[in-house]
Design an enzyme around this catalytic site. Structure first.
Site, mmCIF file in Angstrom:
data_model
loop_
_atom_site.group_PDB
_atom_site.id
_atom_site.type_symbol
_atom_site.label_atom_id
_atom_site.label_comp_id
_atom_site.label_asym_id
_atom_site.label_seq_id
_atom_site.Cartn_x
_atom_site.Cartn_y
_atom_site.Cartn_z
ATOM 1 N N HIS A 47 32.037 -8.161 15.799
ATOM 2 C CA HIS A 47 31.876 -6.603 14.998
ATOM 3 C C HIS A 47 32.186 -5.514 16.463
ATOM 4 O O HIS A 47 32.903 -4.531 15.683
ATOM 5 C CB HIS A 47 30.612 -5.739 13.483
ATOM 6 C CG HIS A 47 30.286 -6.796 12.713
ATOM 7 N ND1 HIS A 47 31.238 -7.756 11.438
ATOM 8 C CD2 HIS A 47 29.372 -8.221 12.918
ATOM 9 C CE1 HIS A 47 30.538 -8.168 11.339
ATOM 10 N NE2 HIS A 47 29.539 -8.964 11.497
ATOM 11 N N HIS A 75 27.074 -1.232 22.783
ATOM 12 C CA HIS A 75 28.008 -1.652 21.822
ATOM 13 C C HIS A 75 29.049 -0.633 22.204
ATOM 14 O O HIS A 75 28.898 0.408 21.766
ATOM 15 C CB HIS A 75 27.799 -2.527 21.067
ATOM 16 C CG HIS A 75 27.306 -1.963 19.814
ATOM 17 N ND1 HIS A 75 25.180 -1.372 19.441
ATOM 18 C CD2 HIS A 75 27.916 -0.645 19.125
ATOM 19 C CE1 HIS A 75 24.858 -0.559 18.155
ATOM 20 N NE2 HIS A 75 25.933 -0.623 18.488
HETATM 21 ZN ZN LIG Z 1 27.253 1.170 17.105
#
Ligand SMILES: [Zn+2]
Length: 247
Positions: free
Chosen positions: A85, A110
């Site tokens: 993801h 991230h």
């Molecule tokens: Zn995030």
């Protein structure tokens, strides 16, 4: 399990990790895209039922007496992973964000391309999320926006690992606390509001701190991100439902 794995591979979907963890795959495209998250799994209920979801279009509603952020980042990175993801950098113990006297430990950061939150209607090419947690599981996210401009040297160090990354497999990375702090702007004025995780299970009660000053990222760095992901990994904007957004 082997059958399922083969199926995902056959579909060209790369999210084996979440398929293993949650029994059902979620993603950003097609039948598992964000508009379906709430139906994919009972545990993802909040994705469709929550009233304080993230991301949002951040527009200040209140002048707050916001204190300076007590970000005390001392630890190096531990590993980097493409979890299917996003690209996530996991951090060793020792970096703390103090909120109202309570320690929120930096666990990982991230990236989302393009940004998930908007600021006054503006979307950015990149948003970094620094995820902090208390020992009893309370969450706080510091978000940093990036505009197009000069390349960011710390991103270069992370992106240079792309050729080594296989989905779901963590790799060692050399990234100092100083490198990590180079992903935060000097001016740390921020917006503060309550929200959720922007990925399933979309849990609420997350304290959000969106920094106002963007950093820069080069077009090449954005293009390079798409060598790992062939899709944008931003959840659409969610309703604010009258939430206070302090500045
Ligand atoms: Zn995030």
């Amino acid at each position: 399990m082997k059958k399922i794995t083969t199926l995902f591979l056959a579909l060209g979907l790369t999210t084996l990790l979440s398929a293993n963890e949650h029994g059902k795959h979620w993603g950003y495209m097609g039948e598992v895209d964000p508009s379906h998250w709430g139906e994919l799994n009972k545990k993802f209920n909040m994705c469709s039922q929550g009233k304080h979801q993230s991301p949002i279009n951040v527009v200040a509603t209140k002048k707050g007496e916001l204190k300076p952020l007590e970000l005390n980042y001392k630890a190096d990175a531990k590993s980097v992973i493409n979890n299917g993801h996003t690209i996530q950098v996991n951090i060793k113990d020792g970096s703390v964000f103090k909120i109202d006297g309570k320690d929120y430990k930096l666990k990982q950061f991230h990236f989302h391309v393009p940004s998930e939150n908007n600021i006054n209607g503006d979307k950015f090419p990149l948003e970094a999320h620094f995820v902090h947690a208390t020992d009893d599981g309370k969450l706080a996210v510091v978000a940093v926006m990036f505009n197009y401009g000069d390349k960011n040297p710390t991103l270069d160090k992370i992106w240079s690992q792309f050729p080594n990354l296989k989905v779901g497999e963590a790799k060692d990375i050399t990234l100092s606390a100083k490198d990590i702090k180079a992903l935060l702007p000097k001016d740390k004025k921020y917006y503060h509001f309550m929200g959720s995780l922007t990925t399933p299970p979309c849990s609420e009660g997350v304290k959000w701190f969106v920094l106002k000053s963007p950093l820069t990222v080069s077009k090449e760095q954005i293009n390079s991100f798409f060598s790992q992901f062939s899709f944008p990994n931003n959840r659409p904007i969610q309703p604010t439902n009258g939430r206070d957004i302090l500045e």
